[in-house]
Design a protein around this motif. Structure first.
Motif, PDB file in Angstrom:
ATOM      1  N   ASP A  88       0.825  -1.224   0.000  1.00 32.71           N
ATOM      2  CA  ASP A  88       0.000   0.000   0.000  1.00 32.71           C
ATOM      3  C   ASP A  88       0.851   1.262   0.000  1.00 32.71           C
ATOM      4  O   ASP A  88       0.462   2.275  -0.580  1.00 32.71           O
ATOM      5  N   LEU A  89       1.997   1.217   0.666  1.00 33.24           N
ATOM      6  CA  LEU A  89       2.830   2.424   0.745  1.00 33.24           C
ATOM      7  C   LEU A  89       3.947   2.393  -0.299  1.00 33.24           C
ATOM      8  O   LEU A  89       4.811   3.256  -0.304  1.00 33.24           O
ATOM      9  N   ASP A  90       3.915   1.373  -1.136  1.00 33.44           N
ATOM     10  CA  ASP A  90       4.928   1.183  -2.171  1.00 33.44           C
ATOM     11  C   ASP A  90       6.343   1.260  -1.591  1.00 33.44           C
ATOM     12  O   ASP A  90       7.211   1.989  -2.094  1.00 33.44           O
ATOM     13  N   LEU A  91       6.558   0.475  -0.535  1.00 33.28           N
ATOM     14  CA  LEU A  91       7.887   0.405   0.081  1.00 33.28           C
ATOM     15  C   LEU A  91       8.667  -0.645  -0.714  1.00 33.28           C
ATOM     16  O   LEU A  91       8.616  -1.834  -0.403  1.00 33.28           O
ATOM     17  N   PHE A  92       9.334  -0.215  -1.754  1.00 37.63           N
ATOM     18  CA  PHE A  92       9.836  -1.178  -2.729  1.00 37.63           C
ATOM     19  C   PHE A  92      11.169  -1.818  -2.378  1.00 37.63           C
ATOM     20  O   PHE A  92      11.592  -2.777  -3.012  1.00 37.63           O
ATOM     21  N   VAL A  93      11.839  -1.282  -1.359  1.00 38.45           N
ATOM     22  CA  VAL A  93      13.118  -1.886  -0.945  1.00 38.45           C
ATOM     23  C   VAL A  93      12.981  -2.448   0.461  1.00 38.45           C
ATOM     24  O   VAL A  93      12.468  -1.771   1.345  1.00 38.45           O
ATOM     25  N   CYS A  94      13.449  -3.661   0.654  1.00 37.67           N
ATOM     26  CA  CYS A  94      13.595  -4.175   2.007  1.00 37.67           C
ATOM     27  C   CYS A  94      15.090  -4.285   2.261  1.00 37.67           C
ATOM     28  O   CYS A  94      15.787  -5.069   1.616  1.00 37.67           O
ATOM     29  N   LEU A  95      15.576  -3.450   3.162  1.00 41.56           N
ATOM     30  CA  LEU A  95      17.014  -3.362   3.427  1.00 41.56           C
ATOM     31  C   LEU A  95      17.325  -4.135   4.703  1.00 41.56           C
ATOM     32  O   LEU A  95      16.717  -3.875   5.734  1.00 41.56           O
ATOM     33  N   ARG A  96      18.282  -5.053   4.604  1.00 45.80           N
ATOM     34  CA  ARG A  96      18.628  -5.833   5.794  1.00 45.80           C
ATOM     35  C   ARG A  96      20.138  -5.946   5.970  1.00 45.80           C
ATOM     36  O   ARG A  96      20.765  -6.818   5.378  1.00 45.80           O
ATOM     37  N   PRO A  97      20.704  -5.049   6.739  1.00 43.16           N
ATOM     38  CA  PRO A  97      22.141  -5.141   6.994  1.00 43.16           C
ATOM     39  C   PRO A  97      22.423  -6.316   7.948  1.00 43.16           C
ATOM     40  O   PRO A  97      21.691  -6.520   8.897  1.00 43.16           O
ATOM     41  N   CYS A  98      23.457  -7.105   7.665  1.00 45.39           N
ATOM     42  CA  CYS A  98      23.804  -8.246   8.522  1.00 45.39           C
ATOM     43  C   CYS A  98      25.251  -8.111   8.937  1.00 45.39           C
ATOM     44  O   CYS A  98      26.160  -8.282   8.112  1.00 45.39           O
ATOM     45  N   LYS A  99      25.461  -7.837  10.211  1.00 45.52           N
ATOM     46  CA  LYS A  99      26.792  -7.507  10.686  1.00 45.52           C
ATOM     47  C   LYS A  99      27.063  -8.299  11.959  1.00 45.52           C
ATOM     48  O   LYS A  99      26.178  -8.398  12.803  1.00 45.52           O
ATOM     49  N   THR A 100      28.284  -8.830  12.107  1.00 46.03           N
ATOM     50  CA  THR A 100      28.580  -9.543  13.361  1.00 46.03           C
ATOM     51  C   THR A 100      29.011  -8.553  14.434  1.00 46.03           C
ATOM     52  O   THR A 100      29.806  -7.663  14.177  1.00 46.03           O
ATOM     53  N   ILE A 111      31.469 -10.440   9.631  1.00 47.96           N
ATOM     54  CA  ILE A 111      30.543 -10.400   8.490  1.00 47.96           C
ATOM     55  C   ILE A 111      29.922  -9.009   8.426  1.00 47.96           C
ATOM     56  O   ILE A 111      29.571  -8.419   9.455  1.00 47.96           O
ATOM     57  N   ASP A 112      29.845  -8.479   7.235  1.00 50.77           N
ATOM     58  CA  ASP A 112      29.229  -7.159   7.064  1.00 50.77           C
ATOM     59  C   ASP A 112      28.568  -7.126   5.682  1.00 50.77           C
ATOM     60  O   ASP A 112      29.107  -6.587   4.731  1.00 50.77           O
ATOM     61  N   LEU A 113      27.389  -7.747   5.621  1.00 47.39           N
ATOM     62  CA  LEU A 113      26.667  -7.889   4.347  1.00 47.39           C
ATOM     63  C   LEU A 113      25.417  -7.021   4.379  1.00 47.39           C
ATOM     64  O   LEU A 113      24.876  -6.757   5.443  1.00 47.39           O
ATOM     65  N   VAL A 114      24.955  -6.648   3.207  1.00 47.47           N
ATOM     66  CA  VAL A 114      23.686  -5.918   3.154  1.00 47.47           C
ATOM     67  C   VAL A 114      22.782  -6.572   2.114  1.00 47.47           C
ATOM     68  O   VAL A 114      23.163  -6.720   0.955  1.00 47.47           O
ATOM     69  N   ILE A 115      21.608  -6.987   2.561  1.00 44.79           N
ATOM     70  CA  ILE A 115      20.636  -7.573   1.638  1.00 44.79           C
ATOM     71  C   ILE A 115      19.675  -6.472   1.193  1.00 44.79           C
ATOM     72  O   ILE A 115      19.083  -5.777   2.032  1.00 44.79           O
ATOM     73  N   VAL A 116      19.511  -6.348  -0.120  1.00 45.98           N
ATOM     74  CA  VAL A 116      18.532  -5.411  -0.675  1.00 45.98           C
ATOM     75  C   VAL A 116      17.500  -6.269  -1.427  1.00 45.98           C
ATOM     76  O   VAL A 116      17.779  -6.812  -2.495  1.00 45.98           O
ATOM     77  N   ARG A 117      16.326  -6.386  -0.810  1.00 51.07           N
ATOM     78  CA  ARG A 117      15.294  -7.281  -1.349  1.00 51.07           C
ATOM     79  C   ARG A 117      14.187  -6.473  -2.013  1.00 51.07           C
ATOM     80  O   ARG A 117      13.708  -5.494  -1.432  1.00 51.07           O
ATOM     81  N   TYR A 234      31.154 -11.456  -0.066  1.00 49.40           N
ATOM     82  CA  TYR A 234      29.987 -10.692  -0.531  1.00 49.40           C
ATOM     83  C   TYR A 234      29.823  -9.375   0.229  1.00 49.40           C
ATOM     84  O   TYR A 234      30.326  -9.210   1.336  1.00 49.40           O
ATOM     85  N   ASP A 235      29.095  -8.479  -0.410  1.00 50.77           N
ATOM     86  CA  ASP A 235      29.021  -7.104   0.087  1.00 50.77           C
ATOM     87  C   ASP A 235      27.549  -6.646   0.077  1.00 50.77           C
ATOM     88  O   ASP A 235      26.833  -6.867   1.036  1.00 50.77           O
ATOM     89  N   VAL A 236      27.076  -6.096  -1.031  1.00 50.66           N
ATOM     90  CA  VAL A 236      25.653  -5.753  -1.164  1.00 50.66           C
ATOM     91  C   VAL A 236      25.034  -6.807  -2.087  1.00 50.66           C
ATOM     92  O   VAL A 236      25.577  -7.081  -3.161  1.00 50.66           O
ATOM     93  N   ILE A 237      23.907  -7.388  -1.659  1.00 50.08           N
ATOM     94  CA  ILE A 237      23.270  -8.452  -2.445  1.00 50.08           C
ATOM     95  C   ILE A 237      21.849  -8.007  -2.790  1.00 50.08           C
ATOM     96  O   ILE A 237      21.081  -7.638  -1.890  1.00 50.08           O
ATOM     97  N   VAL A 238      21.496  -8.021  -4.075  1.00 51.15           N
ATOM     98  CA  VAL A 238      20.157  -7.566  -4.473  1.00 51.15           C
ATOM     99  C   VAL A 238      19.385  -8.737  -5.084  1.00 51.15           C
ATOM    100  O   VAL A 238      19.929  -9.491  -5.894  1.00 51.15           O
ATOM    101  N   LEU A 239      18.125  -8.904  -4.636  1.00 53.93           N
ATOM    102  CA  LEU A 239      17.356 -10.080  -5.068  1.00 53.93           C
ATOM    103  C   LEU A 239      15.865  -9.771  -5.210  1.00 53.93           C
ATOM    104  O   LEU A 239      15.342  -8.881  -4.535  1.00 53.93           O
ATOM    105  N   PRO A 240      15.184 -10.597  -6.034  1.00 52.09           N
ATOM    106  CA  PRO A 240      13.719 -10.549  -6.048  1.00 52.09           C
ATOM    107  C   PRO A 240      13.172 -10.957  -4.668  1.00 52.09           C
ATOM    108  O   PRO A 240      13.905 -11.506  -3.831  1.00 52.09           O
ATOM    109  N   CYS A 251      21.152 -15.016   6.333  1.00 49.06           N
ATOM    110  CA  CYS A 251      22.204 -14.077   6.746  1.00 49.06           C
ATOM    111  C   CYS A 251      22.045 -13.679   8.207  1.00 49.06           C
ATOM    112  O   CYS A 251      23.028 -13.473   8.910  1.00 49.06           O
ATOM    113  N   ALA A 252      20.778 -13.584   8.666  1.00 47.19           N
ATOM    114  CA  ALA A 252      20.561 -13.305  10.092  1.00 47.19           C
ATOM    115  C   ALA A 252      21.189 -14.436  10.910  1.00 47.19           C
ATOM    116  O   ALA A 252      21.812 -14.202  11.951  1.00 47.19           O
TER     117      ALA A 252
END
Ligand code: NAD
Length: 349
Positions: A88-100, A111-117, A234-240, A251-252
Motif C-alpha cells: 500500500d505504501l509502495d515500500l519497494f526496498v527491504c534493506l537488511r544489513p547483517c553484521k557480526t 561479516i558485514d553484508l547488506v541484503i537489498v530485497r 559478498y558485500d551488497v546483495i540484491v534479489l527478487p 544471513c541473520a
C-alpha cells in the motif's frame, strides 16, 4: 529538532520490545513524538480489520514508522499485514544489513553484508488460483500439459520497473556507504522469463556504475552455499522478493540469529523500520526475547532522519552490551530479560 514517528507495537512479543526500544531511543536525546497505530491480531479483534486505514494514514502523514512484528495466521484468516503495508505504501526496498557484533554466538566473524530485497512483486503479489478454479483450469490448458491437472497456481511477476528501482537503490547504497560490489541473485537458469528479466535489467543499471561499483551474478542455490562457506566474499546483495526473504533469514543466522537482525522498508520519501524476526508468540508477555533487532532497526531510522551521531552512539552501546555479555537475553547466552537488556543499553549511551 523534533520528529513525528508512527509506532506500531504489533502483537505477540511486539509490544514488549517496542516499549523497550522507545525507552532506548528516547535515551539518545533525539526528540520524537510517537503516534501509536494499531495493526495485526489485536486490531482485527478491536476494529474488524488487521490493518486499519488510520494506521496507513498515520504512516503516510509522518513518512517514518517504527513497526514491531505482526502475527500472520497460516493457511487461513487475513493475508500478511506486513506485505499489505509494503504494498500500500509502495515500500519497494527491504534493506537488511547483517553484521557480526563481538560476543554474539556465531560460527563467523567480521561479516558485514547488506541484503537489498525487492518488496512489491514476485510470488508475494498474492495472485493465486485455488485447485480446480476456473482460472487455474484455464492456465493448465494454456500450459500445453506442462501443468498437472488439479494444481493450485501462484503467479510470479517480475517487471523492469520494479527491478530497475531496487537495483538502482542497491548501487546508490553501495556508493553512499563505500561498498565495493553488488551481487544480483536469481534462478534465471530455470526461470528464464522472470528471473532472466531481473538479470537483464540489473545488467543495464550496473552499466551506469561501471568503474565505481563491481557487479556480479550468482544463482540462488549456489549463493546459499557460498554464503555459508565464504560470506566474506559478498558485500551488497540484491534479489527478487522470495529469494530475498529466505536469504535475509540465512544471513541473520550467520550473524547470530533473528534477535540481532534489523531491517527497513523504504519507498520514495517514506520508510518503515522493523526487525527481521516475527512476533515469537510463544514468548509473549515473558520479558524474554531480545530487543536488539528492533533497537538496531531504530538505529537505521535515526540514520534515515539524519541523526547520525545518535545512531552511532546507539550502535556502540548495543555492541558494548553484547560484547560484555553481562546483561543479554537467552539467545545471546545470557539470562537477562527484554527490559533489563534495554536498560543496560541505556546505561552505555
Ligand atoms: P519468529 O521470528 O517470530 O520466531 C522464530 C523463533 O526465533 C522464535 O520462536 C524464537 O526462538 C526466535 N526469535 C525470534 N525473535 C526473537 C527475538 N527477538 N529474541 C530472541 N529470539 C527470537 O518466526 P515465526 O515463529 O516463524 O513467526 C511467528 C509469527 O510472526 C508468524 O505469524 C509470522 O507470520 C510472523 N512474522 C512477522 C514478521 C513481521 O511482522 N515483520 C516477520 C516474520 C514473521
Amino acid at each position: 529538532m523534533s520528529y513525528r514517528v508512527t509506532v506500531i507495537p504489533g502483537d505477540g512479543t511486539g509490544p514488549e520490545i517496542t516499549e523497550v526500544a522507545i525507552r532506548v531511543i528516547e535515551a539518545t536525546g533525539v526528540k520524537i513524538h510517537w503516534e501509536i497505530a494499531q495493526a495485526g491480531v489485536d486490531a482485527m479483534a478491536n476494529e474488524g480489520t488487521p490493518l486499519p486505514l488510520s494506521t496507513l494514514d498515520s504512516i503516510r502523514k509522518n513518512k517514518v514508522a517504527l513497526k514491531a512484528p505482526i502475527t500472520t495466521p497460516i493457511g487461513v484468516g487475513f493475508r500478511s499485514v506486513n506485505v499489505a503495508i509494503r504494498k500500500d505504501l509502495d515500500l519497494f526496498v527491504c534493506l537488511r544489513p547483517c553484521k557480526t557484533y563481538n560476543g554474539v554466538r556465531s560460527k563467523y566473524e567480521d561479516i558485514d553484508l547488506v541484503i537489498v530485497r525487492e518488496n512489491t512483486e514476485d510470488l508475494y503479489v498474492g495472485v493465486e488460483y485455488p485447485q480446480d478454479s476456473k482460472e487455474s483450469q484455464e492456465i493448465i490448458k494454456l500450459s500445453n500439459s506442462k501443468l498437472r491437472e488439479h494444481s493450485a497456481i501462484s503467479v510470479k511477476p517480475i517487471s523492469v520497473f520494479a527491478t530497475e528501482r531496487v537495483v538502482r537503490y542497491a548501487f546508490e547504497y553501495a556508493l553512499k556507504y563505500n561498498r565495493k560490489k553488488v551481487t544480483a541473485v536469481t534462478k534465471a537458469n530455470i526461470m528464464k522469463c522472470t528471473d532472466g528479466l531481473f538479470y537483464e535489467t540489473a545488467r543495464r543499471v550496473a552499466k551506469d556504475y561501471d568503474g565505481k561499483i563491481e557487479y556480479e551474478e550468482r544463482l540462488i542455490d549456489n549463493m546459499c552455499m557460498q554464503l555459508v562457506q565464504k560470506p566474506e566474499l559478498y558485500d551488497v546483495i540484491v534479489l527478487p522478493n522470495l529469494y530475498g526473504d529466505i536469504l535475509s533469514d540465512l544471513c541473520a543466522g550467520l550473524v547470530g540469529g533473528l534477535g540481532v537482525a534489523p531491517g527497513a522498508n523504504l519507498g520514495k520519501g517514506i520508510a518503515v523500520f522493523e526487525a527481521v524476526h516475527g512476533s515469537a508468540p510463544k514468548y509473549k508477555g515473558l520479558n524474554k526475547v531480545n530487543p536488539t533487532a528492533l533497537i538496531l532497526s531504530a538505529k537505521l531510522m535515526l540514520e534515515y532522519l539524519g541523526e547520525i551521531d545518535a545512531a552511532s552512539r546507539l550502535e556502540r552501546a548495543v555492541s558494548n552490551v553484547i560484547m560484555e555479555k553481562k546483561c543479554v537475553t537467552y539467545d545471546l547466552g545470557g539470562t537477562a530479560g527484554t527490559k533489563e537488556m534495554g536498560q543496560a543499553i541505556i546505561e552505555k549511551l
